[in-house]
Design an enzyme around this catalytic site. Structure first.
Site, PDB file in Angstrom:
ATOM      1  CG  HIS A   1      -0.224   0.156   2.542  1.00 44.36           C
ATOM      2  ND1 HIS A   1       0.461  -0.871   3.140  1.00 44.36           N
ATOM      3  CD2 HIS A   1      -0.087   1.214   3.387  1.00 44.36           C
ATOM      4  CE1 HIS A   1       0.979  -0.468   4.288  1.00 44.36           C
ATOM      5  NE2 HIS A   1       0.664   0.796   4.457  1.00 44.36           N
TER       6      HIS A   1
ATOM      7  CG  ASP B   1       1.634   5.048   4.929  1.00 42.39           C
ATOM      8  OD1 ASP B   1       1.165   3.910   5.170  1.00 42.39           O
ATOM      9  OD2 ASP B   1       2.805   5.361   5.203  1.00 42.39           O
TER      10      ASP B   1
ATOM     11  CG  HIS C   1       5.002   1.046   3.054  1.00 41.41           C
ATOM     12  ND1 HIS C   1       4.378   2.169   2.566  1.00 41.41           N
ATOM     13  CD2 HIS C   1       4.431   0.801   4.255  1.00 41.41           C
ATOM     14  CE1 HIS C   1       3.485   2.595   3.426  1.00 41.41           C
ATOM     15  NE2 HIS C   1       3.481   1.772   4.476  1.00 41.41           N
TER      16      HIS C   1
ATOM     17  NE  ARG D   1       2.091   5.757  10.021  1.00 43.31           N
ATOM     18  CZ  ARG D   1       1.057   5.268   9.335  1.00 43.31           C
ATOM     19  NH1 ARG D   1       1.201   4.194   8.588  1.00 43.31           N
ATOM     20  NH2 ARG D   1      -0.122   5.834   9.404  1.00 43.31           N
TER      21      ARG D   1
HETATM   22  C1  SIN Z   1       3.090   1.096   7.794  1.00 45.74           C
HETATM   23  O1  SIN Z   1       3.270   2.302   7.917  1.00 45.74           O
HETATM   24  O2  SIN Z   1       2.313   0.644   6.959  1.00 45.74           O
HETATM   25  C2  SIN Z   1       3.880   0.135   8.684  1.00 45.74           C
HETATM   26  C3  SIN Z   1       5.189  -0.249   8.070  1.00 45.74           C
HETATM   27  C4  SIN Z   1       5.972  -1.212   8.946  1.00 45.74           C
HETATM   28  O3  SIN Z   1       5.491  -1.613  10.015  1.00 45.74           O
HETATM   29  O4  SIN Z   1       7.097  -1.566   8.571  1.00 45.74           O
END
Ligand code: SIN
Length: 287
Positions: free
Chosen positions: A109, A111, A263, A278
């Protein structure tokens, strides 16, 4: 010139590329909100070139300093579903606990593509990592677009796609966190229509901008009509040669350009805890 370690100097920074299409580690920088302006500008330039940059050994960067460092690159904004930390509300925890079997965002996806103006960038720092596994895969939307045939590029050019926050598989990846950290003010559903191919506002490059986690259909078409081509694009954009893989250590930090990078965190560490923090930076309306 490349050294034996595949290191190169870019804008005075020591940079090690991770893969052909995307991803570079920046070495010899201790992240802090007080870095000189020329270092911030150099990091931004390297980041724009490689799509995602990584830093190891940043354990000393606490949540507030992490958010303040992020602010050097743009306006810190909020994630609609999960509450921030008490000591730094702009920072959300991304956690998988020992007894949990689903990881947050565990599919390809970008974000919050379901917002009208999805974030420009995401910064993620590892606090606790499992003894093995828990890597994150990144894929270049530029490489995916560039590799399409001219005919496919022409066809996709005028298309727009609908992105939704409620695709069942994606909703499932949020459930554990919504049980303990849900925001009371979240809407039931967020939905936004974006171009299938977006032009990066800083580099001018075109990137394929659909993703498995959020894109439901092409605008003006049904889900059933859209599925064959979307499925092709979801498979195409995750081709190994468009990706890199990052292995975390406590204190590792990733900073990716959410306008041209997908990612996918790998869920292969059941029985162990993984704790990340995050921050996202406000973006513009894709065009
Ligand atoms: C995310 O922001 O989707 C999580 C990425 C991760 O946990 O590596």
């Amino acid at each position: 010139m490349l050294t034996i370690n595949n290191e190169i100097k870019e804008r005075g920074l020591t940079v090690r590329r991770l893969a052909g299409a995307i991803g570079a580690e920046i070495k010899d920088v201790t992240i802090s909100p007080d870095l000189p302006e020329e270092t911030i500008a150099a990091i931004r330039e390297v980041w724009l070139r490689h799509g995602v940059v990584f830093f190891h050994d940043q354990e000393a960067l606490g949540p507030k300093a992490f958010a303040d460092f992020a602010r050097r690159f743009g306006e810190v904004t909020e994630y609609p579903f999960v509450k921030g930390l008490a000591e730094a509300p702009e920072v959300i925890p991304i956690i998988k606990l020992e007894h949990e079997t689903t990881n947050f965002g565990g599919l390809w996806h970008t974000d919050t593509a379901y917002l009208d103006s999805p974030p420009m960038a995401t910064l993620l720092i590892a606090r606790e990592v499992p003894p093995y596994g828990g890597d994150t895969l990144f894929a270049s939307g530029y490489a995916a677009y560039d590799a399409l045939s001219e005919g496919m590029k022409r066809m996709l050019g005028p298309l727009r796609a609908v992105n939704s926050s409620v695709k069942a598989e994606t909703t499932k990846t949020r459930e554990d966190r919504l049980r303990d950290s849900a925001r009371a003010d979240a809407q039931d559903i967020y939905e936004a229509e974006h171009p299938v191919v977006r032009t990066h506002p800083e580099t001018g490059r075109k990137a394929l901008y659909v993703n498995y986690g959020h894109t439901t259909r092409f605008a003006g078409m049904t889900e059933a009509e859209s599925a064959p081509l979307l499925d092709y694009l979801f498979t195409h954009q995750a081709r190994p040669e468009f990706t890199c893989r990052f292995s975390w250590r406590p204190g590792s930090l990733a900073f990716w350009d959410n306008r041209c990078v997908l990612h996918n965190p790998v869920n292969d560490y059941h029985g162990f805890r993984r704790v990340m923090h995050r921050v996202i930076l406000a973006g513009d309306r894709p065009a």
